[in-house]
Every structure is written in structure tokens, then in C-alpha cells.
Design an enzyme around this catalytic site. Sequence first.
Site, mmCIF file in Angstrom:
data_model
loop_
_atom_site.group_PDB
_atom_site.id
_atom_site.type_symbol
_atom_site.label_atom_id
_atom_site.label_comp_id
_atom_site.label_asym_id
_atom_site.label_seq_id
_atom_site.Cartn_x
_atom_site.Cartn_y
_atom_site.Cartn_z
ATOM 1 N N GLU A 45 46.786 47.357 42.547
ATOM 2 C CA GLU A 45 46.527 46.939 43.874
ATOM 3 C C GLU A 45 47.771 46.295 44.517
ATOM 4 O O GLU A 45 48.536 45.606 43.832
ATOM 5 C CB GLU A 45 45.466 45.745 43.642
ATOM 6 N N LYS A 117 38.315 48.997 49.705
ATOM 7 C CA LYS A 117 37.519 47.901 48.963
ATOM 8 C C LYS A 117 36.218 47.233 49.700
ATOM 9 O O LYS A 117 36.299 46.858 50.773
ATOM 10 C CB LYS A 117 38.681 46.566 48.793
ATOM 11 N N CYS A 157 40.164 45.220 42.289
ATOM 12 C CA CYS A 157 39.944 44.065 41.822
ATOM 13 C C CYS A 157 38.705 43.323 41.760
ATOM 14 O O CYS A 157 38.107 43.348 40.832
ATOM 15 C CB CYS A 157 40.836 43.366 42.945
#
Length: 272
Positions: A45, A117, A157
Amino acid sequence: MSSAGMRVACIQVNSGADREANLEQASFLLQQAASAGAELAVLPENFSLMGASLSDKRLLAEPQENSTVLAFLSAQAITHRMAIVGGSTLLTGRQGKLRNACPVFSADGRLRAIYDKIHLFDVDLDGESYHESESVVAGEHPCSVALGDFRFGLSICYDIRFPELYRHYADAGCDVVCVVAAFTEQTGHAHWQTLLRARAIENQCYLLASAQWGVHADGRRTWGHSMIIDPWGEVMALQEEGTGVIMADLTSARLAHIRKILPSLQHRQISR
């Protein structure tokens, strides 16, 4: 490898606020992965920009169709004849906010998929506070892509804490899930490996986790510990600290064996 397998690499970096320096670092490590025979490499990321101020992030973020970082990744894929899961990069988005987007390029440089995301990191930890939703617009849809003999599910993440996303990927026929991350040192020490191994085990899939590590320009500390995990939950490769590349060979035979001897996905009694 044969058509029933794939050699993969996970890349760990300590990115800073200088985008050009970060791209140069990524280029060097992608070359290293390709030289070792990787057919696919996964970056972390924010690999192209980490620790910059919000104003700098807004200044460097570009539309998807005109992104310097996406052009860089496409060129790298062509140069190395290697598929690339491009960690994540910030693109301009809706509502005056940014997109935290994970692109995937095939070995011919084509953009095959891009995942925004879904779960944004809005937390107040002991001594640390993060409110990603103030500057980033959340994605709305899971995203998977077929590369070679495998289907890959994409995640970024904080997504790792939401098992329903990974069960969606299992239901969609994914053999591999990618987690590109900049996990904080505090949460990483407590939960990182446990969460990764759980997602691999419960969905009987390979898991490729590429992470940021160390101290960044804004003082944030990330955990590192990039790893490749097999569908039994065994850690095939691990880099705890430092910048570098880890490798492993994925095989369809290993997937089929585990799903045959313990067919837990077929034994589900509760589903949405």
C-alpha cells in the site's frame, strides 16, 4: 513453473515523501523479483508515496487515465514480462476526495483490474489517531482478476479485519488473495499474522501480503512482516524487517489437496 503453478514475489519497502525516489526503489525491487523468476509481484500500500502531507498527496494525486504511477507500473510489467499487483496509489476521486486504489497489470502492461479500498482506517489508538475517510472516498465493490491458472482477490490493509470480504472472494472462486498494507506497528504486533493466517485458513486460499515497514516521513511506524501463506495456514516466506523481496511457488495441486482432505467450504451451514 508449469501451467499448474505460479512463482510469486511479495515486495517490502520503506516509502517516503519523495515519489521519484519511491518509484526508483520499486523499480529496483521489481527487477530483483523478475530476475529470480517471479511471474507476479505484489507491492505494498502507498508504495509510491508514504508520509507526505495531505496537501502534497492532493497535489500528486492524478486521474486514473492520466496517472504517472499507473504508467510506471504498466511499463515495469512490460519490461519484466511479469504481472504486477501495484500495491496502492492515490488517485483523484469523487466528492473532492482521493481514491486509495490497487491496480493489477498483466505481463503485457494491460490494466486488468483496479480495486478501491472499501474499509477506511478511522481509529483512535493509544497515542495514534487515523481518519482516512476525511481524505479518501471508500470503494463500493470487491474486485478479483484471473491471472494464469489462478483467480486473485484484492484487498488493502484494514480490509483484513472484515472476513466477509474474503468469504466473498472464496465464493467467487478465488485461489489467492492479496493484502497490500501499511499496517501500524502497534496493530501489526498484536494482530497482523493472526489475521492473515485466519483468512488463508478459513477460505482455503493462498495469501500474499506485501507491507510497508519502519519509520516514515510523518513519524508513522509500520510493522512490515510481509509474508506468503498457503491454504493450510503455513507461512511459506516471511520478511520481518527491512526492504526486500520474498518468493514462493503456488500450485493448483496444493490447493486441490487441502480442499479435498478438509472440505470446509462445502460444509457451510450459514450463508448470506
